[in-house]
Write an enzyme that holds these catalytic residues in place. Structure first.
Site, PDB file in Angstrom:
ATOM      1  N   LYS A 201       0.368  -1.592  -0.091  1.00 60.35           N
ATOM      2  CA  LYS A 201       0.054  -0.524   0.287  1.00 60.35           C
ATOM      3  C   LYS A 201       0.832   1.393  -0.465  1.00 60.35           C
ATOM      4  CE  LYS A 201      -4.168   1.446  -0.435  1.00 60.35           C
ATOM      5  NZ  LYS A 201      -4.517   0.982  -1.744  1.00 60.35           N
ATOM      6  N   SER A 399      -7.874   0.132  -5.849  1.00 59.32           N
ATOM      7  CA  SER A 399      -8.430   0.475  -4.692  1.00 59.32           C
ATOM      8  C   SER A 399     -10.009   0.883  -5.084  1.00 59.32           C
ATOM      9  CB  SER A 399      -7.798   1.717  -3.954  1.00 59.32           C
ATOM     10  OG  SER A 399      -7.686   1.758  -2.986  1.00 59.32           O
TER      11      SER A 399
END
Length: 611
Positions: A201, A399
């Protein structure tokens, strides 16, 4: 003289606006007045026999049409390049292919859109439409003074590519150069704490690191390799050049002169604009004494009715195309944003509309608010229970963008689509050091231990960070479950391919995150097939723009743009230094858009872009 016209026009515009405010003229009245003026004559463009469609490659191409506030801002500033939606570009190219009056397309690459707003995934679909046009036997001619890799990706389709003798073209590969703000935040006393799940991430790295983490570097390199590989294969196929030779050019030359480009087989001719005009005069059978060849601009040609050519459909059966383009935000959102509540209402409306037989959800978003993503995903799930919901991924569908796609009937993506990034993070800022250094302090009175845990006046304590981490872990677990259920994948496999990692569309298909490689047209065709509509269907686009806005703003902007051009007002390409400041401005804008009520986000790395 040019400054005189600029100042005169600015003064005139300011005077008109001032009078409007002074006399209290209503917005509606102004709109109606301007609509009446601009629609007082027939605005349908004339298409002469043996015409060439001029496609300006510097044009901004987006998924959705601009909202009214954005249109007004553009009209008053006059500072944005011409713009069309991808759907309109594709339909217009198909219309040109079928129109016997059109003999060719001229790809005008004399100006480069250095902002590169149109990603390679969108360009891929335009590329296929141009190929289809060329295969019909009609000519495609491309001319440029400086050919960027984006320009050349489309220009490579042409039968003939001409480069100005002084011109240059680039074959240099792709790069990504994220901006890191950690040092600046520390210098100014802004504290940053993060909670996240997923080793890949990278969304929070610009705020806590000074360079890419090994994991982020790994995923970025893989993504660049996939996109660059597709570029080499596509261009190489068009120009009969091997991908290996293109790689060698990128490694040894990068920027080629016109003669070098011709020697390498990248272009066909070296020439001037007047020579291109002469060739196009012959193609269009124009008189030699004419100033230019017989032509019509792509945006104007888009206004020409195509019903007789079979391009425009009329049917009671609708296929809804919903454009989710931009940052995902909580609430209704603004123009250029995907507001969770607003899009949920749109999907709810479509679900209860019996004329809508199928839905194509076009996602072009890097993600954003986890809460907003969940609100929309629920509506996708409910809609799928009563009619097919097919996802078409654009340049980005990652995402939060993947969150809302996960429970659809089928997912289409281009090879160069950026998707995945199944991960969650929270960004916790505080200004304690900044305030203290300037003589500002706080004191606190509270009734419970964590009553002030959302304050920005101090860093979060370890127990408070544990609370946030539990929330992030919960959202991540929910995200994984949605992918497992929606994609029918084993939980262990999803856990392995998640971790916040970004994938290209081609790799996403290999690992099961995407069903098919294809663009918006392919997704629409599949939706029609699933709804058993054969050829009896018509597209209906959402969010919808009123006819009044389309007629007024669309025409008014053209008129104002013409006035600005006469006045000598133009937008010059930004220099590299200004471009870097613009990147910083974009980072700040992204921070402003982070409005999730729980402070939890499913989003791509903030400043990820291909250059």
């Amino acid at each position: 003289m040019r400054n005189f016209f600029k100042q005169t026009f600015a003064s005139l515009l300011g005077t008109v606006l001032g009078l409007m405010i002074f006399f209290g003229i209503s917005t509606t009245g102004i709109l109606l007045l301007l609509v009446a003026v601009t629609s007082s004559r027939d605005t349908t463009p004339e298409v002469k026999d043996k015409s060439v469609v001029v496609f300006d490659l510097s044009m901004n191409i987006t998924d959705s049409a601009p909202g009214s506030s954005e249109l007004l801002q553009r009209a008053l500033s006059g500072g944005e390049a011409p713009r069309m939606t991808l759907r309109r570009v594709l339909d217009t190219l198909e219309k040109a292919r079928l129109d016997p009056r059109i003999v060719g397309i001229y790809l005008d690459a004399r100006e480069t859109n250095i902002s590169g707003n149109t990603g390679f995934a969108s360009l891929a679909e335009i590329h296929r439409a141009l190929e289809k046009f060329r295969e019909s036997g009609k000519k495609v001619v491309a001319y440029g003074v400086g050919l960027s890799q984006r320009d050349y990706y489309l220009s490579s389709v042409a039968n003939t590519i001409i480069l100005n003798p002084i011109g240059l073209m680039e074959v240099k590969g792709l790069s990504s150069q994220p901006m890191f703000l950690t040092g600046a935040l520390e210098k100014f006393g802004v504290g940053v704490q993060v909670v996240r799940v997923g080793k890949f991430k990278g969304g929070i790295e610009p705020f806590i690191l000074n360079e890419l983490s090994p994991e982020n570097r790994q995923q970025t390199q893989k993504l660049l390799d996939d996109v660059w590989g597709d570029w080499r294969r596509t261009v190489g196929s068009n120009r009969k050049i091997t991908p290996e030779k293109l790689q060698a050019i990128a490694d040894t030359q990068a920027i080629l002169t016109a003669s070098e480009a011709k020697a390498s087989g990248l272009i066909d001719r070296i020439g001037y604009m007047d020579e291109v005009v002469t060739d196009l005069k012959k193609l269009t059978a124009s008189d030699e004494t004419d100033r230019s060849f017989r032509q019509i601009d792509l945006r104007n040609y888009a206004q020409v009715p195509g019903k007789t050519l079979g391009v425009e459909r009329t049917s009671q059966n609708k296929i809804a195309v919903v454009y989710a383009e931009g940052e995902i935000v909580d609430g209704t959102g603004e123009d250029g944003q995907v507001g969770g509540d607003r899009f949920a209402r749109v999907l709810n409306q479509i679900r209860h509309d019996h004329d809508v037989k199928a839905v194509v959800l076009r996602i072009n978003s890097p993600g954003g608010s986890a809460t907003a993503s969940e609100v929309m995903q629920r509506e996708v799930q409910l809609t799928r229970e009563v009619k097919p919901v097919v996802v078409s991924m654009g340049d980005f569908a990652a995402s939060g963008g993947y969150w809302i796609a996960s429970d659809s009937s089928r997912i289409f993506a281009e090879p160069t689509t950026i998707t995945g990034s199944i991960g969650v993070f929270g960004l916790l800022l505080n200004g304690q050091a900044l305030a203290n250094d300037n003589g500002i302090t706080w004191d606190t009175v509270k009734t419970a231990r964590y009553a002030d845990n959302q304050t920005l006046t101090r860093p979060k304590s370890p127990p408070e960070l544990e609370i946030y981490q539990r929330s992030v872990d919960r959202i991540y677990s929910l995200f994984l479950d949605k992918v497992v259920q929606g994609r029918k994948l084993p939980a262990q496999k999803v856990a392995e391919i998640a971790q916040g990692r970004v994938w290209s569309g081609i790799t996403a298909k290999e690992i099961g995150l995407v069903d098919e490689i294809g663009g918006l047209n392919a997704a629409i065709a599949y939706a029609a097939q699933e709804a058993k509509l054969d050829n009896d269907w018509q597209l209906q686009e959402y969010p919808r723009v009123s006819t009044l806005e389309e007629r007024f703003f669309g025409r008014a902007i053209q008129e104002i743009a013409a006035i600005l051009e006469i006045a000598g007002v133009s937008v010059q390409p930004s220099n590299p230094l200004i471009a870097e400041f613009q990147k910083l401005q974009q980072e700040m804008l992204i921070l402003q858009k982070m409005n999730d009520p729980h402070g939890i986000y499913t989003r791509l790395p903030f400043n990820f872009r291909l250059e």
